[in-house]
Scaffold this motif. Sequence first.
Motif, PDB file in Angstrom:
ATOM      1  N   LYS A  25       0.999  -1.245   0.055  1.00 42.32           N
ATOM      2  CA  LYS A  25      -0.159  -0.066  -0.040  1.00 42.32           C
ATOM      3  C   LYS A  25       0.661   1.195  -0.101  1.00 42.32           C
ATOM      4  O   LYS A  25       1.825   1.597   1.117  1.00 42.32           O
ATOM      5  CB  LYS A  25      -0.972   0.153   1.239  1.00 42.32           C
ATOM      6  N   TRP A  26       0.857   2.081  -1.085  1.00 42.12           N
ATOM      7  CA  TRP A  26       1.385   3.214  -1.337  1.00 42.12           C
ATOM      8  C   TRP A  26       0.910   4.403  -1.760  1.00 42.12           C
ATOM      9  O   TRP A  26      -0.092   4.470  -2.691  1.00 42.12           O
ATOM     10  CB  TRP A  26       2.703   2.953  -2.318  1.00 42.12           C
ATOM     11  N   ASN A  27       0.607   5.531  -0.859  1.00 46.41           N
ATOM     12  CA  ASN A  27      -0.024   6.690  -1.060  1.00 46.41           C
ATOM     13  C   ASN A  27      -1.633   6.130  -1.388  1.00 46.41           C
ATOM     14  O   ASN A  27      -2.192   6.798  -2.279  1.00 46.41           O
ATOM     15  CB  ASN A  27       0.279   7.390  -2.442  1.00 46.41           C
ATOM     16  N   ASN A  28      -2.094   5.367  -0.449  1.00 46.36           N
ATOM     17  CA  ASN A  28      -3.551   4.838  -0.335  1.00 46.36           C
ATOM     18  C   ASN A  28      -3.804   4.144  -1.758  1.00 46.36           C
ATOM     19  O   ASN A  28      -5.060   4.135  -2.024  1.00 46.36           O
ATOM     20  CB  ASN A  28      -4.404   5.987  -0.274  1.00 46.36           C
ATOM     21  N   LYS A  29      -2.999   3.615  -2.321  1.00 45.76           N
ATOM     22  CA  LYS A  29      -3.149   2.659  -3.704  1.00 45.76           C
ATOM     23  C   LYS A  29      -2.112   1.383  -3.413  1.00 45.76           C
ATOM     24  O   LYS A  29      -1.063   1.291  -2.926  1.00 45.76           O
ATOM     25  CB  LYS A  29      -2.609   3.481  -4.905  1.00 45.76           C
ATOM     26  N   ILE A  30      -3.023   0.589  -4.086  1.00 35.00           N
ATOM     27  CA  ILE A  30      -2.252  -1.063  -4.050  1.00 35.00           C
ATOM     28  C   ILE A  30      -1.136  -0.913  -4.858  1.00 35.00           C
ATOM     29  O   ILE A  30      -1.744  -0.814  -6.457  1.00 35.00           O
ATOM     30  CB  ILE A  30      -3.177  -2.104  -3.983  1.00 35.00           C
ATOM     31  N   CYS A  31      -0.006  -1.200  -4.775  1.00 37.07           N
ATOM     32  CA  CYS A  31       0.918  -1.073  -5.880  1.00 37.07           C
ATOM     33  C   CYS A  31       1.617  -2.599  -6.011  1.00 37.07           C
ATOM     34  O   CYS A  31       1.663  -3.412  -4.874  1.00 37.07           O
ATOM     35  CB  CYS A  31       1.989  -0.168  -5.766  1.00 37.07           C
ATOM     36  N   ASP A  47       1.891   0.536 -10.425  1.00 36.77           N
ATOM     37  CA  ASP A  47       0.385   0.470 -10.931  1.00 36.77           C
ATOM     38  C   ASP A  47       0.300  -0.527 -11.983  1.00 36.77           C
ATOM     39  O   ASP A  47       0.515  -0.375 -12.967  1.00 36.77           O
ATOM     40  CB  ASP A  47       0.085   1.917 -11.490  1.00 36.77           C
ATOM     41  N   GLY A  79       1.834  -2.135   7.359  1.00 40.09           N
ATOM     42  CA  GLY A  79       2.407  -0.926   7.189  1.00 40.09           C
ATOM     43  C   GLY A  79       3.931  -0.848   6.845  1.00 40.09           C
ATOM     44  O   GLY A  79       4.294   0.359   6.546  1.00 40.09           O
ATOM     45  N   LYS A  99       7.508   5.635   5.170  1.00 33.50           N
ATOM     46  CA  LYS A  99       7.975   7.138   5.580  1.00 33.50           C
ATOM     47  C   LYS A  99       9.179   7.681   5.242  1.00 33.50           C
ATOM     48  O   LYS A  99       9.643   8.608   4.465  1.00 33.50           O
ATOM     49  CB  LYS A  99       7.284   7.859   6.990  1.00 33.50           C
ATOM     50  N   LYS A 102      10.251   7.061   1.613  1.00 34.45           N
ATOM     51  CA  LYS A 102       9.519   8.081   0.667  1.00 34.45           C
ATOM     52  C   LYS A 102      10.479   9.374   0.608  1.00 34.45           C
ATOM     53  O   LYS A 102      10.896   9.778  -0.480  1.00 34.45           O
ATOM     54  CB  LYS A 102       8.237   8.475   0.992  1.00 34.45           C
TER      55      LYS A 102
END
Length: 147
Positions: A25-31, A47, A79, A99, A102
């Motif tokens: 989960k990265w920036n609220n998206k599953i990658c 993506d 997380g 965090k 990133k």
Amino acid sequence: KSGQAKIIGKFKSPFKGTSACCFVKWNNKICLAISDFMRTRQTIFIDYKKSLKEGKIKNSIVFSYTNEGFSQGLEFINGYLFESENKIGKNVINQIDLKLLKKNKSSFKSTIKQYIEPGWGVEDLAWDGDNLWTSDEKTYQFYKRKL
């Protein structure tokens, strides 16, 4: 029942030593996270839906970082990204803070805890909901650990 897997989608990897993948989960998206063993020392988050649609990864990379070079296994747990590193004489599983990752784009600078593993060839990672499992390509054993 033919004994063959039914391929329902594919895309080419930009790597010549793809070694591990997992969903993260990265920036609220599953990658889909994909690591490269030794050659580029990169792990990328893509993506995967876009990659499947386009048949390639080039326009689907949402993040990349430098791994420690011997990335063998990836798993996303509570997380955190866990990455196994098969090093000569020292096998580890790195617990990576996303965090920090990133911010600095380096697994080395983002590792908040390192688990020393037995054996000589730490490989894949799998999470059963309570324990982290890993395989060893040299001893052909599996190890189960509490985090």
